[in-house]
Design a protein around this motif. Sequence first.
Motif, short mmCIF file in Angstrom:
data_model
loop_
_atom_site.label_atom_id
_atom_site.label_comp_id
_atom_site.label_asym_id
_atom_site.label_seq_id
_atom_site.Cartn_x
_atom_site.Cartn_y
_atom_site.Cartn_z
N SER A 67 57.04 25.99 37.84
CA SER A 67 56.03 25.51 35.67
C SER A 67 56.86 24.28 35.78
O SER A 67 57.85 23.22 36.14
CB SER A 67 56.51 26.16 34.81
OG SER A 67 58.15 25.58 34.41
N THR A 100 44.30 35.98 42.46
CA THR A 100 45.14 35.95 40.69
C THR A 100 43.58 35.06 40.02
O THR A 100 43.09 34.88 41.35
CB THR A 100 46.10 34.61 40.98
OG1 THR A 100 46.84 35.06 39.24
CG2 THR A 100 45.95 33.94 41.21
N LEU A 101 43.77 35.37 39.47
CA LEU A 101 42.87 34.74 37.74
C LEU A 101 43.08 33.01 38.12
O LEU A 101 44.21 33.07 37.55
CB LEU A 101 43.51 35.34 36.64
CG LEU A 101 42.59 36.85 37.03
CD1 LEU A 101 42.36 37.55 35.51
CD2 LEU A 101 40.88 36.80 37.22
N ASN A 102 42.39 32.45 37.85
CA ASN A 102 43.08 31.13 37.52
C ASN A 102 43.45 30.29 36.52
O ASN A 102 43.72 29.27 35.92
CB ASN A 102 41.49 29.76 38.50
CG ASN A 102 40.37 30.16 36.90
OD1 ASN A 102 40.07 31.18 36.07
ND2 ASN A 102 39.11 29.47 37.80
N GLU A 103 43.16 31.87 35.14
CA GLU A 103 43.64 31.42 33.87
C GLU A 103 45.36 31.42 33.86
O GLU A 103 46.17 31.24 33.02
CB GLU A 103 43.26 32.05 33.21
CG GLU A 103 42.42 31.85 32.79
CD GLU A 103 40.67 33.34 33.11
OE1 GLU A 103 41.29 33.98 33.97
OE2 GLU A 103 39.80 32.22 33.79
N THR A 104 45.87 32.62 35.00
CA THR A 104 47.64 32.99 35.23
C THR A 104 47.86 31.51 35.33
O THR A 104 48.09 30.53 35.98
CB THR A 104 47.64 33.70 36.71
OG1 THR A 104 47.23 33.03 37.41
CG2 THR A 104 46.92 34.76 36.23
N ARG A 105 49.71 31.21 35.52
CA ARG A 105 50.22 30.39 35.03
C ARG A 105 51.00 30.68 36.52
O ARG A 105 50.81 28.81 37.45
CB ARG A 105 51.98 30.88 34.44
CG ARG A 105 51.98 31.11 32.81
CD ARG A 105 53.10 30.95 32.68
NE ARG A 105 53.97 32.37 33.14
CZ ARG A 105 53.97 33.52 32.37
NH1 ARG A 105 53.76 33.33 30.93
NH2 ARG A 105 54.55 34.34 33.36
N LYS A 155 47.84 27.80 38.18
CA LYS A 155 48.70 26.25 37.59
C LYS A 155 49.32 25.67 38.54
O LYS A 155 49.68 25.32 39.12
CB LYS A 155 48.99 26.63 36.13
CG LYS A 155 47.05 26.93 35.23
CD LYS A 155 47.02 27.69 34.00
CE LYS A 155 45.66 27.60 33.66
NZ LYS A 155 45.71 27.73 31.80
#
Length: 77
Positions: free
Chosen positions: A29, A54-59, A62
Amino acid sequence: MIYYEDMDKKQKILEFLKGRNLGVIATNSADRLAPESAVVAFSETMDLEIIFGTLNETRKFKNILENPNVSFTTGWD
């Protein structure tokens, strides 16, 4: 030039990956400078590329956008 020994290694790696469908991807991160790991379902290409969704809202999504250097492992059985 492609050596037969390299082809044999590649085939062994492909066979190993094809026998598994779960792996762990570790990202870092940017805001906390802390490693984060997540179990993912994956597939592989003949060129030994690892593919997972993966979804684009996942850590992890990002984190990968900010730092594409990741670690991947599978085969803990």
